[in-house]
Design an enzyme around this catalytic site. Structure first.
Site, short mmCIF file in Angstrom:
data_model
loop_
_atom_site.label_atom_id
_atom_site.label_comp_id
_atom_site.label_asym_id
_atom_site.label_seq_id
_atom_site.Cartn_x
_atom_site.Cartn_y
_atom_site.Cartn_z
N LYS A 1 0.83 -1.21 0.00
CA LYS A 1 0.00 0.00 0.00
C LYS A 1 0.87 1.27 0.00
CE LYS A 1 -2.08 -1.14 3.89
NZ LYS A 1 -1.47 -2.45 4.21
N ARG B 1 10.73 -0.34 11.56
CA ARG B 1 9.57 -0.15 12.43
C ARG B 1 9.59 -1.17 13.57
NH1 ARG B 1 4.53 0.40 8.28
NH2 ARG B 1 3.56 -0.87 9.91
N ARG C 1 11.81 -5.04 5.52
CA ARG C 1 11.57 -3.62 5.19
C ARG C 1 12.38 -2.67 6.07
NH1 ARG C 1 5.59 -1.56 5.52
NH2 ARG C 1 5.72 -2.66 7.50
N ARG D 1 -10.33 0.43 7.92
CA ARG D 1 -9.80 -0.87 8.34
C ARG D 1 -10.83 -1.71 9.06
NH1 ARG D 1 -3.96 0.23 8.58
NH2 ARG D 1 -2.91 -1.69 9.09
N ARG E 1 -0.69 -8.77 13.39
CA ARG E 1 -1.26 -7.79 12.45
C ARG E 1 -2.06 -8.51 11.36
NH1 ARG E 1 4.15 -4.84 11.03
NH2 ARG E 1 2.94 -3.92 9.33
P1 AP5 Z 1 4.83 -1.54 1.93
O1 AP5 Z 1 4.48 -0.78 0.71
O2 AP5 Z 1 5.55 -0.81 3.01
O3 AP5 Z 1 3.53 -2.29 2.50
P2 AP5 Z 1 2.24 -1.75 3.23
O4 AP5 Z 1 1.06 -2.41 2.63
O5 AP5 Z 1 2.26 -0.26 3.31
O6 AP5 Z 1 2.48 -2.41 4.66
P3 AP5 Z 1 2.34 -1.82 6.11
O7 AP5 Z 1 3.10 -2.75 7.01
O8 AP5 Z 1 2.68 -0.37 6.17
O9 AP5 Z 1 0.80 -2.02 6.34
P4 AP5 Z 1 0.08 -2.06 7.66
O10 AP5 Z 1 -1.31 -1.96 7.19
O11 AP5 Z 1 0.38 -3.20 8.55
O12 AP5 Z 1 0.69 -0.82 8.47
P5 AP5 Z 1 0.19 0.66 8.73
O13 AP5 Z 1 1.37 1.52 8.82
O14 AP5 Z 1 -0.92 0.99 7.81
O15 AP5 Z 1 5.69 -2.81 1.47
C1 AP5 Z 1 6.28 -3.68 2.43
C2 AP5 Z 1 7.70 -4.07 1.97
O16 AP5 Z 1 7.59 -4.88 0.81
C3 AP5 Z 1 8.58 -2.88 1.60
O17 AP5 Z 1 9.88 -3.12 2.07
C4 AP5 Z 1 8.56 -2.86 0.06
O18 AP5 Z 1 9.80 -2.43 -0.46
C5 AP5 Z 1 8.29 -4.30 -0.29
N1 AP5 Z 1 7.41 -4.43 -1.46
C6 AP5 Z 1 6.30 -3.67 -1.75
N2 AP5 Z 1 5.73 -4.08 -2.89
C7 AP5 Z 1 6.47 -5.16 -3.33
C8 AP5 Z 1 6.38 -6.02 -4.47
N3 AP5 Z 1 5.40 -5.89 -5.39
N4 AP5 Z 1 7.32 -7.00 -4.59
C9 AP5 Z 1 8.31 -7.13 -3.67
N5 AP5 Z 1 8.46 -6.34 -2.57
C10 AP5 Z 1 7.54 -5.37 -2.41
O19 AP5 Z 1 -0.45 0.51 10.19
C11 AP5 Z 1 0.37 0.21 11.30
C12 AP5 Z 1 -0.50 0.07 12.55
O20 AP5 Z 1 -1.19 1.29 12.82
C13 AP5 Z 1 -1.62 -0.99 12.48
O21 AP5 Z 1 -1.13 -2.27 12.80
C14 AP5 Z 1 -2.60 -0.44 13.52
O22 AP5 Z 1 -2.17 -0.74 14.82
C15 AP5 Z 1 -2.49 1.07 13.34
N6 AP5 Z 1 -3.47 1.61 12.38
C16 AP5 Z 1 -3.19 2.21 11.16
N7 AP5 Z 1 -4.31 2.58 10.53
C17 AP5 Z 1 -5.34 2.21 11.34
C18 AP5 Z 1 -6.76 2.30 11.23
N8 AP5 Z 1 -7.34 2.85 10.14
N9 AP5 Z 1 -7.50 1.81 12.25
C19 AP5 Z 1 -6.94 1.25 13.35
N10 AP5 Z 1 -5.61 1.15 13.52
C20 AP5 Z 1 -4.81 1.62 12.53
MG MG Z 2 2.43 1.14 4.87
#
Ligand code: AP5
Ligand code: MG
Length: 214
Positions: free
Chosen positions: A13, A161, A127, A88, A172
């Site tokens: 994402k 992270r 990552r 979410r 997660r």
């Molecule tokens: P990356 O693009 O970083 O993946 P991502 O989908 O953004 O993953 P996140 O871990 O950020 O998602 P998340 O939903 O767990 O975390 P968030 O910060 O939203 O890619 C990952 C890696 O893979 C990178 O190293 C990249 O280089 C590599 N990659 C990407 N695409 C690739 C491909 N095609 N091929 C190979 N490699 C690839 O949320 C964190 C926390 O915040 C949650 O756990 C929760 O506690 C809280 N939170 C956030 N939003 C909410 C909400 N709306 N409600 C409640 N709690 C929330």
């Molecule tokens: Mg992310």
């Protein structure tokens, strides 16, 4: 244009939102990044967020809805935005519908990035990002052009992270399956949903998304 990038932790994402930001002039609204900024600021909400995120759980809906409601009113969102990590839960999806309707804004595509669970764990545990500008990298899949130097800003400092360890990733993923996956059919029924193969290379995923939104 208002887009939602939907999918489990590590599906890409953030990576794809940043690419769309550059190519389409849309603003990336990552609720995870907003919470990490709150953690860094040491605010009361940040302290709560740190505990919740490190446990791999979700923050309360009311807090997240409030954060997004305030953020989309900012002037930089006027030409469109990409929601990355929100909604979410079903209550968040319903609240977003209401927020957009109140502002006479229309939701565009909801792009679901589909990735196998083991690939997600590999992506997340490898990552890291630039400590200065936040540009994202991966030990295996997305290395800087020059070893140890950020492509974007030239910094030599990187960070990982605290929720990117295998144990928290499993929590997660469980939270995603229990609380977030149900919004996929919610958007399917509304007719906004598009599935994209997130197992493709980063560039091929971008091409597929561009094809869907152009
Ligand atoms: P990356 O693009 O970083 O993946 P991502 O989908 O953004 O993953 P996140 O871990 O950020 O998602 P998340 O939903 O767990 O975390 P968030 O910060 O939203 O890619 C990952 C890696 O893979 C990178 O190293 C990249 O280089 C590599 N990659 C990407 N695409 C690739 C491909 N095609 N091929 C190979 N490699 C690839 O949320 C964190 C926390 O915040 C949650 O756990 C929760 O506690 C809280 N939170 C956030 N939003 C909410 C909400 N709306 N409600 C409640 N709690 C929330
Ligand atoms: Mg992310």
């Amino acid at each position: 244009m208002i887009l939602i990038l939907l999918g489990p932790p590590g599906c890409g994402k953030g990576t794809q939102a940043k690419r769309l930001e550059e190519s389409r002039g849309l603003v990336q609204l990552s609720t995870g990044d907003m919470l990490r900024a709150a953690v860094a600021s040491g605010s009361e909400m940040g302290q709560q967020a740190k505990k919740v995120m490190d446990a791999g759980e979700l923050m309360p809906d009311e807090i997240m809805i409030e954060i997004i409601s305030e953020r989309i009113d900012q002037p930089d969102c006027a030409d469109g935005f990409i929601l990355d990590g929100f909604p979410r839960t079903t209550p968040q999806a319903e609240a977003l519908d209401k927020l957009l309707a109140d502002k006479s804004l229309e939701l565009g595509k909801v792009i679901e990035l589909k990735v196998d669970e083991e690939a997600l764990v590999e992506r997340i545990t490898g990552r890291y990002s630039c400590a200065k500008c936040g540009a994202g990298y991966h030990d295996k899949f997305q290395q800087p052009k020059q070893d140890g130097v950020c492509d974007v800003c030239g910094s030599t400092e990187f960070s990982r992270r605290s929720d990117d360890n295998e144990e928290t990733v499993r929590s997660r993923l469980a939270a995603y399956n229990a609380q977030t996956a149900e919004i996929v059919p919610y958007y399917g029924a509304k007719g906004n949903l598009v599935e994209i193969d997130g197992m493709l290379d980063i560039e091929d995923v971008t091409v597929a998304i561009q094809g869907v939104i152009s």
